[in-house]
Write an enzyme that holds these catalytic residues in place. Structure first.
Site, PDB file in Angstrom:
ATOM      1  N   ARG A  96       0.853  -1.197   0.000  1.00 35.32           N
ATOM      2  CA  ARG A  96       0.000   0.000   0.000  1.00 35.32           C
ATOM      3  C   ARG A  96       0.881   1.237   0.000  1.00 35.32           C
ATOM      4  O   ARG A  96       0.616   2.223  -0.686  1.00 35.32           O
ATOM      5  CB  ARG A  96      -0.974   0.009   1.185  1.00 35.32           C
ATOM      6  CG  ARG A  96      -1.725   1.334   1.287  1.00 35.32           C
ATOM      7  CD  ARG A  96      -3.021   1.293   2.113  1.00 35.32           C
ATOM      8  NE  ARG A  96      -2.965   0.379   3.242  1.00 35.32           N
ATOM      9  CZ  ARG A  96      -2.253   0.614   4.357  1.00 35.32           C
ATOM     10  NH1 ARG A  96      -1.577   1.721   4.503  1.00 35.32           N
ATOM     11  NH2 ARG A  96      -2.241  -0.280   5.329  1.00 35.32           N
TER      12      ARG A  96
ATOM     13  N   TYR B 224     -16.636  15.768 -16.110  1.00 40.57           N
ATOM     14  CA  TYR B 224     -16.927  14.345 -16.046  1.00 40.57           C
ATOM     15  C   TYR B 224     -18.001  14.096 -14.977  1.00 40.57           C
ATOM     16  O   TYR B 224     -17.887  14.576 -13.838  1.00 40.57           O
ATOM     17  CB  TYR B 224     -15.638  13.594 -15.692  1.00 40.57           C
ATOM     18  CG  TYR B 224     -15.839  12.114 -15.582  1.00 40.57           C
ATOM     19  CD1 TYR B 224     -16.160  11.354 -16.697  1.00 40.57           C
ATOM     20  CD2 TYR B 224     -15.711  11.466 -14.363  1.00 40.57           C
ATOM     21  CE1 TYR B 224     -16.356   9.989 -16.595  1.00 40.57           C
ATOM     22  CE2 TYR B 224     -15.898  10.094 -14.251  1.00 40.57           C
ATOM     23  CZ  TYR B 224     -16.229   9.369 -15.370  1.00 40.57           C
ATOM     24  OH  TYR B 224     -16.419   8.019 -15.275  1.00 40.57           O
TER      25      TYR B 224
ATOM     26  N   ASP C 196      -7.651  18.391 -14.658  1.00 41.30           N
ATOM     27  CA  ASP C 196      -7.934  17.027 -15.140  1.00 41.30           C
ATOM     28  C   ASP C 196      -7.470  16.988 -16.597  1.00 41.30           C
ATOM     29  O   ASP C 196      -8.098  17.588 -17.471  1.00 41.30           O
ATOM     30  CB  ASP C 196      -9.439  16.744 -15.003  1.00 41.30           C
ATOM     31  CG  ASP C 196      -9.819  15.328 -15.439  1.00 41.30           C
ATOM     32  OD1 ASP C 196      -9.071  14.728 -16.233  1.00 41.30           O
ATOM     33  OD2 ASP C 196     -10.873  14.841 -14.992  1.00 41.30           O
TER      34      ASP C 196
ATOM     35  N   LYS D  15      -8.015   5.911 -19.540  1.00 42.30           N
ATOM     36  CA  LYS D  15      -8.342   6.386 -20.888  1.00 42.30           C
ATOM     37  C   LYS D  15      -7.084   6.374 -21.774  1.00 42.30           C
ATOM     38  O   LYS D  15      -6.576   5.305 -22.044  1.00 42.30           O
ATOM     39  CB  LYS D  15      -9.004   7.770 -20.782  1.00 42.30           C
ATOM     40  CG  LYS D  15     -10.041   7.884 -19.656  1.00 42.30           C
ATOM     41  CD  LYS D  15     -11.291   7.059 -19.881  1.00 42.30           C
ATOM     42  CE  LYS D  15     -12.165   6.943 -18.646  1.00 42.30           C
ATOM     43  NZ  LYS D  15     -12.560   8.208 -18.036  1.00 42.30           N
TER      44      LYS D  15
HETATM   45  C1  LIG Z   1     -13.106   8.638 -16.770  1.00 42.62           C
HETATM   46  C2  LIG Z   1     -12.817   9.994 -16.284  1.00 42.62           C
HETATM   47  C3  LIG Z   1     -12.611  10.261 -14.915  1.00 42.62           C
HETATM   48  C4  LIG Z   1     -12.762   9.175 -13.857  1.00 42.62           C
HETATM   49  O1  LIG Z   1     -11.768   8.226 -13.961  1.00 42.62           O
HETATM   50  P1  LIG Z   1     -11.968   6.652 -13.560  1.00 42.62           P
HETATM   51  O2  LIG Z   1     -10.660   6.076 -13.952  1.00 42.62           O
HETATM   52  O3  LIG Z   1     -13.124   6.159 -14.361  1.00 42.62           O
HETATM   53  O4  LIG Z   1     -12.231   6.639 -12.110  1.00 42.62           O
HETATM   54  C5  LIG Z   1     -12.303  11.543 -14.544  1.00 42.62           C
HETATM   55  N1  LIG Z   1     -12.195  12.544 -15.468  1.00 42.62           N
HETATM   56  C6  LIG Z   1     -12.388  12.323 -16.779  1.00 42.62           C
HETATM   57  C7  LIG Z   1     -12.267  13.454 -17.728  1.00 42.62           C
HETATM   58  C8  LIG Z   1     -12.707  11.056 -17.233  1.00 42.62           C
HETATM   59  O5  LIG Z   1     -12.925  10.861 -18.533  1.00 42.62           O
END
Ligand SMILES: *Cc1c(COP(=O)(O)O)cnc(C)c1O
Length: 384
Positions: free
Chosen positions: A51, A103, A175, A200
């Protein structure tokens, strides 16, 4: 050669990486272990419990820091776990000013989890950075930016927001999931924290759920590391390995995502049955100049509205698509299509959603790296 001097494509492959100490393995092995032998209490080789740290995760974290031009990377069990750690830097009574078109899962985490603990969120349009100041008061501690926004593809001027954040002594988190460091590096533009859903584009193969944070500042890194270890939503060794492998081709994948994105965006814009196409590469996109200024290209995320259509017509189109898979998520090598109103953004109330343009007929495409001709043919048969 000092690693910081390497260009992006080289850092995607080599950034923060060393051959493994045990046998010289070029790819970091998957250290599928929870714990590590000690010779006497406290005497170990830098790892004591997975962890707190795991060598495969550390390899990924070093790569993340390198590609985002930061000094410290942290890998989490998901993008939302990474966001969760950022908001836990705050105290009850603090306020966050956030992008309004973001998101859906981030919105849900902010509103339904953290508001309960006394943190408040203001969701505002940030395309005009001059208006953000009106929402800042003595309780504001953090500005949360997503750019390009999801799914409306608005572009927010990171440098302008950063100037504002510095003036008011606020943290700025970006983000960077949609753009990836191939297209923009927010830390270079004054952001304090870069966040990714590595699920992604960074992973890029739709085979992991992983999150990431990257920062420059040591004190901030220490606080986030404390939260990562204290809350425990860490990225496992297998997922760390897969994400690291994904990052090694990020630049070649992104180049093709951008090329195909342009072809698909232009095709849709010229289609008689398409009302509106949202893609920051168009000269008439309202934030095109900012996009040109802060992004190296325009990416493969596109949203569009079919002409005179509603909920049912949009559903019909996404059902007809064959090469584009109807699915949540984005950023993989394969093309995906989504219907934000019923999928990614269903947790945002309809009035709230429509205010930012997410109408019932909006369709979002994550353009993959297949042959563009095949993607166009698929759209042609589905839109008619
Ligand atoms: C998918 C996504 C998230 C969340 O991420 P997870 O890996 O699904 O928890 C946050 N911000 C954006 C822009 C995303 O496309």
């Amino acid at each position: 050669m000092s690693e910081k001097k390497l260009k992006f494509n080289s850092r995607a492959i080599h950034g923060g990486q060393r051959p493994d100490k045990a046998y010289g393995a070029v790819m970091p092995p998957i250290y599928q272990t929870s714990t590590y032998a000690q010779t006497t209490p406290g005497a170990h080789q830098g790892f004591e419990y997975s962890r707190s740290a795991n060598p495969t995760r550390t390899a990924l974290e070093n790569s993340l820091a390198s590609i985002e031009n930061g000094n410290y990377g942290l890998a989490f069990a998901s993008g939302l776990a990474a966001i969760d750690a950022v908001i836990k830097l705050l105290e009850p009574g603090d306020e966050v000013v956030s992008t309004n078109d973001l998101y859906g899962g981030s919105y849900r985490l902010f509103r339904q989890v953290f508001e309960k603990f006394g943190i408040s969120f203001r969701f505002i349009g940030m395309q005009n950075a001059d208006t953000i100041g009106d929402h800042i008061n003595e309780k504001t501690k953090l500005i949360w930016v997503e750019t390009p926004t999801n799914p409306m593809m608005n572009v927010i001027d990171i440098r302008a927001v950063s100037d504002l954040a510095k003036k008011h002594n606020l943290l700025l988190a970006v983000d960077n999931t949609f753009a990836t460091p191939y297209l923009q590096t927010p830390l270079d533009m004054g952001a304090d924290i870069v966040m990714h859903s590595a699920t992604k584009y960074l992973g890029g193969h739709s085979d992991v759920v992983v999150g990431a944070l990257v920062v420059k500042d040591k004190a901030l890194a220490d606080q986030l590391y404390f939260l990562q270890n204290a809350s425990g939503a860490v990225c496992g060794p297998m997922d760390s390995f897969l994400t690291l492998r994904g990052i090694k081709t990020l630049h070649v994948r992104m180049q093709r995502h951008c090329e195909n994105g342009r072809v698909v965006a232009e095709y849709l814009a010229g289609h008689p049955k398409v009302e509106k196409v949202y893609w920051p590469g168009f000269k008439d996109h309202p934030n095109h100049d900012i996009a040109k200024n802060q992004m190296r290209d325009f990416g493969g995320m596109i949203s569009f509205v079919p002409k005179g259509s509603g909920y049912a017509d949009a559903i019909k189109i996404v059902e007809k698509l064959r090469l584009f898979t109807l699915a949540e998520s984005l950023g993989g090598v394969e093309s995906l299509a989504g219907h934000p109103a019923s999928m990614t953004h269903a947790s945002i109330p309809k009035e709230e959603r429509e205010k930012s343009g997410v109408v019932d007929s909006l369709i979002r495409l994550s353009v993959g790296i297949e042959d563009a001709d095949d993607l166009i043919a698929d759209l042609e048969q589905a839109i008619g």
